[in-house]
Structure formats: C-alpha cells, structure tokens
Design a protein around this motif. Structure first.
Motif, PDB file in Angstrom:
ATOM      1  N   ARG A 120       0.864  -1.176   0.000  1.00 46.90           N
ATOM      2  CA  ARG A 120       0.000   0.000   0.000  1.00 46.90           C
ATOM      3  C   ARG A 120       0.904   1.230   0.000  1.00 46.90           C
ATOM      4  O   ARG A 120       2.094   1.140   0.296  1.00 46.90           O
ATOM      5  CB  ARG A 120      -0.946   0.010   1.208  1.00 46.90           C
ATOM      6  CG  ARG A 120      -0.266   0.157   2.548  1.00 46.90           C
ATOM      7  CD  ARG A 120      -1.262   0.013   3.699  1.00 46.90           C
ATOM      8  NE  ARG A 120      -0.686   0.376   4.986  1.00 46.90           N
ATOM      9  CZ  ARG A 120       0.106  -0.394   5.701  1.00 46.90           C
ATOM     10  NH1 ARG A 120       0.411  -1.608   5.252  1.00 46.90           N
ATOM     11  NH2 ARG A 120       0.602   0.014   6.861  1.00 46.90           N
ATOM     12  N   TRP A 132      -4.403   7.605  -0.145  1.00 48.83           N
ATOM     13  CA  TRP A 132      -3.865   6.296   0.214  1.00 48.83           C
ATOM     14  C   TRP A 132      -4.272   5.313  -0.873  1.00 48.83           C
ATOM     15  O   TRP A 132      -5.424   5.312  -1.330  1.00 48.83           O
ATOM     16  CB  TRP A 132      -4.430   5.812   1.555  1.00 48.83           C
ATOM     17  CG  TRP A 132      -3.905   6.522   2.753  1.00 48.83           C
ATOM     18  CD1 TRP A 132      -2.931   6.099   3.619  1.00 48.83           C
ATOM     19  CD2 TRP A 132      -4.344   7.804   3.255  1.00 48.83           C
ATOM     20  NE1 TRP A 132      -2.729   7.030   4.610  1.00 48.83           N
ATOM     21  CE2 TRP A 132      -3.582   8.089   4.420  1.00 48.83           C
ATOM     22  CE3 TRP A 132      -5.297   8.731   2.838  1.00 48.83           C
ATOM     23  CZ2 TRP A 132      -3.757   9.250   5.156  1.00 48.83           C
ATOM     24  CZ3 TRP A 132      -5.468   9.898   3.566  1.00 48.83           C
ATOM     25  CH2 TRP A 132      -4.694  10.146   4.705  1.00 48.83           C
ATOM     26  N   ASN A 134      -4.430   1.246  -2.106  1.00 48.42           N
ATOM     27  CA  ASN A 134      -4.376  -0.148  -1.696  1.00 48.42           C
ATOM     28  C   ASN A 134      -3.582  -0.952  -2.727  1.00 48.42           C
ATOM     29  O   ASN A 134      -3.185  -0.439  -3.774  1.00 48.42           O
ATOM     30  CB  ASN A 134      -5.803  -0.696  -1.547  1.00 48.42           C
ATOM     31  CG  ASN A 134      -5.857  -1.894  -0.601  1.00 48.42           C
ATOM     32  OD1 ASN A 134      -4.829  -2.461  -0.221  1.00 48.42           O
ATOM     33  ND2 ASN A 134      -7.056  -2.282  -0.209  1.00 48.42           N
ATOM     34  N   ALA A 135      -3.382  -2.230  -2.437  1.00 41.45           N
ATOM     35  CA  ALA A 135      -2.618  -3.103  -3.325  1.00 41.45           C
ATOM     36  C   ALA A 135      -3.243  -3.169  -4.712  1.00 41.45           C
ATOM     37  O   ALA A 135      -4.456  -3.062  -4.877  1.00 41.45           O
ATOM     38  CB  ALA A 135      -2.552  -4.508  -2.724  1.00 41.45           C
ATOM     39  N   TRP A 245      -7.822  -0.818   5.683  1.00 41.32           N
ATOM     40  CA  TRP A 245      -6.697  -1.218   4.818  1.00 41.32           C
ATOM     41  C   TRP A 245      -5.635  -0.119   4.767  1.00 41.32           C
ATOM     42  O   TRP A 245      -4.459  -0.403   4.497  1.00 41.32           O
ATOM     43  CB  TRP A 245      -7.192  -1.553   3.417  1.00 41.32           C
ATOM     44  CG  TRP A 245      -7.820  -0.421   2.662  1.00 41.32           C
ATOM     45  CD1 TRP A 245      -9.144  -0.159   2.537  1.00 41.32           C
ATOM     46  CD2 TRP A 245      -7.136   0.609   1.938  1.00 41.32           C
ATOM     47  NE1 TRP A 245      -9.342   0.974   1.781  1.00 41.32           N
ATOM     48  CE2 TRP A 245      -8.119   1.461   1.391  1.00 41.32           C
ATOM     49  CE3 TRP A 245      -5.799   0.896   1.679  1.00 41.32           C
ATOM     50  CZ2 TRP A 245      -7.807   2.576   0.620  1.00 41.32           C
ATOM     51  CZ3 TRP A 245      -5.479   2.001   0.914  1.00 41.32           C
ATOM     52  CH2 TRP A 245      -6.470   2.828   0.401  1.00 41.32           C
ATOM     53  N   ARG A 246      -6.050   1.151   5.027  1.00 43.00           N
ATOM     54  CA  ARG A 246      -5.080   2.257   5.056  1.00 43.00           C
ATOM     55  C   ARG A 246      -3.988   2.011   6.089  1.00 43.00           C
ATOM     56  O   ARG A 246      -2.862   2.476   5.958  1.00 43.00           O
ATOM     57  CB  ARG A 246      -5.779   3.574   5.390  1.00 43.00           C
ATOM     58  CG  ARG A 246      -6.647   4.120   4.279  1.00 43.00           C
ATOM     59  CD  ARG A 246      -7.109   5.519   4.652  1.00 43.00           C
ATOM     60  NE  ARG A 246      -7.871   5.530   5.883  1.00 43.00           N
ATOM     61  CZ  ARG A 246      -8.072   6.584   6.657  1.00 43.00           C
ATOM     62  NH1 ARG A 246      -7.531   7.744   6.337  1.00 43.00           N
ATOM     63  NH2 ARG A 246      -8.798   6.513   7.748  1.00 43.00           N
ATOM     64  N   TYR A 267      -6.052  -8.063  -4.328  1.00 42.77           N
ATOM     65  CA  TYR A 267      -5.051  -7.537  -3.404  1.00 42.77           C
ATOM     66  C   TYR A 267      -3.687  -8.200  -3.568  1.00 42.77           C
ATOM     67  O   TYR A 267      -2.645  -7.544  -3.461  1.00 42.77           O
ATOM     68  CB  TYR A 267      -5.514  -7.733  -1.953  1.00 42.77           C
ATOM     69  CG  TYR A 267      -6.714  -6.913  -1.549  1.00 42.77           C
ATOM     70  CD1 TYR A 267      -7.079  -5.760  -2.241  1.00 42.77           C
ATOM     71  CD2 TYR A 267      -7.496  -7.283  -0.461  1.00 42.77           C
ATOM     72  CE1 TYR A 267      -8.181  -5.014  -1.868  1.00 42.77           C
ATOM     73  CE2 TYR A 267      -8.592  -6.534  -0.069  1.00 42.77           C
ATOM     74  CZ  TYR A 267      -8.937  -5.404  -0.781  1.00 42.77           C
ATOM     75  OH  TYR A 267     -10.020  -4.664  -0.392  1.00 42.77           O
ATOM     76  N   GLN A 290      -2.234  -7.106   6.425  1.00 41.38           N
ATOM     77  CA  GLN A 290      -1.847  -7.250   5.020  1.00 41.38           C
ATOM     78  C   GLN A 290      -0.528  -8.000   4.882  1.00 41.38           C
ATOM     79  O   GLN A 290      -0.374  -8.841   3.991  1.00 41.38           O
ATOM     80  CB  GLN A 290      -1.746  -5.865   4.379  1.00 41.38           C
ATOM     81  CG  GLN A 290      -1.428  -5.883   2.894  1.00 41.38           C
ATOM     82  CD  GLN A 290      -1.210  -4.489   2.341  1.00 41.38           C
ATOM     83  OE1 GLN A 290      -0.404  -3.726   2.869  1.00 41.38           O
ATOM     84  NE2 GLN A 290      -1.936  -4.142   1.290  1.00 41.38           N
TER      85      GLN A 290
END
Length: 321
Positions: A120, A132, A134-135, A245-246, A267, A290
């Motif tokens: 991330r 931000w 995510n994957a 997820w951040r 992800y 994660q």
C-alpha cells in the motif's frame, strides 16, 4: 546557453522534450533566470514567467525613463515613451499568456503511481490532498492542477482526504466521476471487479455516470454507493472497518467467501479456484494484517471450514479443495 533552452528558442523541441524542459524550469532557478532573460530579449510567449520577473522588467523600464530624461530632449522622450509603452504591453501580455500556456502544458503532464500486490502507499498531491492506495491500485495525477479544477484517475482502491479549495476535485474511475470540494471518502474500483463502491466518511460527494449525466446521486456523510449492472444503490455505511486497509488491516464483516476471494485475488495478484461451490456462500468475519499474506488468511479460514489448499506457484494458482 543550456542545450534544451537553445533548442526551445529555435523551435526544435518535441512535445515530450518540451514537457521535460518545462519541469526543469520549474525546479532549476538558474535555468529559469536564464530563460527569463531570453524571454524578455526575444518576446517569447510560450515559457514560464512570474510576477517578480514582471516587477524586474518594470524596474528596468523606470531606469530607462531616467536615462531618457537625462538627454533633455522632449521629442526623443515622447518617442521613447511610445516605444516603452509598447514594450511594457508586450512584457505584460507575455507574462499573462505564458502563465496560461505554462499551466496548460504543465497541467497536461500526468504522473502515475502504481502499488504492487501485497503493498500500500500514501501520497500528498500538489494541493495538499492526501491519497492512500491499496494493493494493485493505480493513481494518475497531474504535477500541477489547472486553475479551474483538480482531476485525477483511479483504478483499484483509494482513500482521499481532499484539501478544501474553491475549485472542485474530480476523481475518475472506470464508469463514474466523483465530484467533491472538501471530503474524506473511499473508492473501490478495480478493473477486474464487478462493481464500484464509494464510502463517504465526511462532507458531500456527487457521483455521476460517465455515459449518462442524469444517472447521478449525492452522498451525505456515512453513506455508501454501490454501482453494479449500471445501477447506483445508496445505503448507510454499516462496516466502517473495511477502510482499515489504510493501516494495513483487511477487515471482513459477515462476508461470503466468494466475495472475500474476489478481493484477495485483486489484493495479492493471484488466481483462486474453489472446487466445491458449496463453500462459496459461507460467511466469515475477521481482521487480517496485510503483511501476513494470503497463505495465512486462507489457513485461518481453513480452521472455520475444512478444505485443502493446493498451490501451483508456476501458474500462480491456489486451489481450495
């Protein structure tokens, strides 16, 4: 003289070379000063100029007037004033036109930030907006926003904390536009996903369909919108933890395994095959780091519902039997 500057003055720079050159001017004060000198000398109207350069020109003009007065010849002075007035008009028009042209050129220079699987990232844009990613997500943004609006493109999942400005902030996804001023929201829009979702944490957010302007909704704080099969559905946010997820945490709240698998594939950039379709609808609740990776997440699911995990590393496939 700088080689790129020389080529610019002679009109030999390609479009890509021009963009690189404009970026150099923005970051190199010495080059900018040299460029300004040539600007005033040649009355060029396609480069960078700032207010302090105009003030420098006006100061030189005042010195010029003083020298003219010392000649004590009124006729020469009147003629000189005419030429000087024309010169000032040229300088002023050059300043304003070059600011516009520079903004247009620089604003068209797009940067791309891609986050690989299992990672991330966070970035602060030119206006102070924080993003931000995510994957497996990509953000496209200009190095300099235009004077009218702030526009970016997102593929994947991103959380925005938009700086409050008078000009609107617009996020483009696969099928939708998100219009905001000062807002915190999350957007989920993977190209391989079968839906788009945006969760509004704070502020207001207008969602517009690319292909039909009349198909739009206005979200209020703590509302989410799911776009699927060309339809927008608005409802309250019931699981705010899914944007953890951040902080590197994946949270699932009473979600079906088939929906979780879809996210995990995106992800971690892996294909997951389920042999027994009966386990698709089993629901799971839990939070995972994660960095633990997909293997650990599947092992925890395995404790709840018995299945075997078969990995094919060469083909990047995980099979649940």
């Amino acid at each position: 003289m700088d080689e790129q500057l020389s080529k610019y003055l002679s009109g030999e720079l390609s479009k890509d070379e021009l963009r690189v050159f404009l970026e150099r001017i923005e970051n190199d004060h010495n080059l900018k000063a040299e460029f300004i000198r040539n600007l005033n000398r040649n009355a060029i109207s396609a480069t960078v100029a700032y207010s302090k350069d105009r003030e420098e020109g006006i100061e030189k003009y005042k010195q010029f007037r003083l020298r003219v007065k010392q000649h004590n010849r009124r006729s020469i002075f009147v003629k000189a004033m005419r030429y000087a007035a024309v010169a000032i008009l040229i300088v002023a028009s050059t300043v304003f036109s070059t600011l516009y042209l520079y903004e247009r050129e620089l604003g068209s220079i797009m940067n791309t930030l891609h986050v690989p699987a299992g990672q991330r990232a966070q970035i602060t844009l030119e206006d102070g907006t924080k993003v931000w990613l995510n994957a497996q997500s990509t953000l496209k943004y200009p190095s300099h926003f235009s004077s009218r609006s702030r526009k970016v493109e997102v593929t994947g999942e991103a959380f925005f904390d938009v700086a409050k400005k008078s000009k609107p902030f617009i996020v483009y996804t696969n099928d939708l536009e998100l219009h905001v001023l000062g807002t915190e929201f999350n957007v989920y829009s993977y190209s391989d996903g079968n839906y788009i979702q945006t969760d509004l944490v704070e502020g207001s957010l207008k969602v517009i369909n690319h292909f039909n302007d009349k198909n739009s909704v206005l979200l209020k704080s703590n509302q989410k919108m799911v776009y699927k099969d060309s339809k927008m559905t608005v409802s309250p946010i019931t699981d705010p933890d899914h944007i953890l997820w951040r902080e590197g945490i994946y949270s699932f709240q009473n979600e079906r395994l088939i929906d979780i698998i879809e996210k995990l594939q995106l992800y971690y950039d892996v294909n997951i095959i389920v042999v027994d379709p009966d386990i698709f609808n089993i629901r799971y609740t839990g939070k995972f780091r994660q960095r633990d990776g997909i293997d650990e997440i599947l092992r925890i699911f395995q404790k709840i519902q018995s299945f075997k995990i078969v990995k094919d590393k060469e083909k990047n496939i995980i099979t649940l039997v």
